[in-house]
Design an enzyme around this catalytic site. Structure first.
Site, PDB file in Angstrom:
ATOM      1  N   HIS A   5       0.821  -1.213   0.000  1.00  0.00           N
ATOM      2  CA  HIS A   5       0.000   0.000   0.000  1.00  0.00           C
ATOM      3  C   HIS A   5       0.850   1.256   0.000  1.00  0.00           C
ATOM      4  O   HIS A   5       2.056   1.213   0.270  1.00  0.00           O
ATOM      5  CB  HIS A   5      -0.944   0.017   1.214  1.00  0.00           C
ATOM      6  N   GLU A  55      -3.699   3.145   2.223  1.00  0.00           N
ATOM      7  CA  GLU A  55      -4.013   3.161   3.648  1.00  0.00           C
ATOM      8  C   GLU A  55      -4.227   4.608   4.069  1.00  0.00           C
ATOM      9  O   GLU A  55      -3.333   5.439   3.910  1.00  0.00           O
ATOM     10  CB  GLU A  55      -2.855   2.552   4.450  1.00  0.00           C
ATOM     11  N   HIS A  73       2.233  11.632  -6.653  1.00  0.00           N
ATOM     12  CA  HIS A  73       0.812  11.328  -6.782  1.00  0.00           C
ATOM     13  C   HIS A  73       0.564   9.828  -6.713  1.00  0.00           C
ATOM     14  O   HIS A  73       1.488   9.023  -6.787  1.00  0.00           O
ATOM     15  CB  HIS A  73       0.258  11.878  -8.107  1.00  0.00           C
ATOM     16  N   GLU A 116      -3.661  10.935 -10.087  1.00  0.00           N
ATOM     17  CA  GLU A 116      -3.647  10.917 -11.545  1.00  0.00           C
ATOM     18  C   GLU A 116      -4.620   9.852 -12.041  1.00  0.00           C
ATOM     19  O   GLU A 116      -4.645   8.734 -11.518  1.00  0.00           O
ATOM     20  CB  GLU A 116      -2.230  10.590 -12.046  1.00  0.00           C
TER      21      GLU A 116
END
Lengths: 139, 139
Positions: A5, A55, A73, A116
């Protein structure tokens, strides 16, 4: 070795879940509430793509969540970038970089995390209102 | 909808590739050099986990890459957290949060991006030198 994550901090868990789930389209997979530590973790992922998660860390005590330049991003591929941006815009999200090229857009989370969006496969043909829409702010 | 990557900016592409690949263990999948725009993008992923990538953005013109609080970290599951931390430490990387519990560690990239390492499956039994090793800095 496997990617699990990317963790981002949030100041308002309800506002953030509204953005990441209702508007962006992720789903909540798991939640961990730590009363003693006064924080909540929420794990999100794109539907059907549960192995690559975001997360959200919400520290209950207020803190300033500045942005930095070393992080850029989060990027997601979407089935229809125009439909996704329309849904986001109709939900009140600013499309900082509209998909003028039918291929790429940027929005920001309530805490300024840049997201994005990339069209799956070939770029879509140019279409209103996106093709002439200017940028807003930075992303 | 599908997660593609997390983008982080880097000031020194060689130093960053040394960290993310030689030390952390990711592999380079693709590279895009834009002479006109004076930037290079490098896409990395854990071996066998190519669908969840990290994108390094190296802008050739120097810039200050401050850290922020809204981004937290990248997290990877590893087969043997002690072996991974030993390799990182022997390569000169500070283990900011040693795996005292046989389960979790944190390090930082050359540009201050926090990386969490999590042991796959059950935590390993406590072991030297990790079990008594203090924290260094923040992560």
């Amino acid at each position: 070795m496997k990617y699990l994550h990317t963790m981002v901090r949030v100041t308002d868990i309800d506002e953030s879940l509204d953005f990441y789930c209702n508007k962006l389209g992720l789903e909540e997979l798991d939640r961990y509430v730590n009363e003693g530590g006064r924080f909540t973790l929420v794990f999100l992922a794109a539907p059907g793509n549960e192995s690559a998660q975001v997360e959200l860390t919400w520290n209950w005590d207020p803190e300033e969540l500045s942005g930095g330049r070393n992080f850029g991003h989060l990027a997601y591929e979407v089935d229809d970038i125009y439909a996704k941006c329309r849904h986001l815009m109709d939900s009140g999200v600013t499309i900082n970089r509209p998909p003028r090229d039918g291929r790429m857009a940027f929005v920001r989370s309530p805490d300024g995390v840049s997201v994005e969006l990339l069209q799956r496969g070939e770029a879509l043909p140019p279409a209103d209102p996106w093709k002439d829409m200017g940028n807003t702010g930075v992303w």
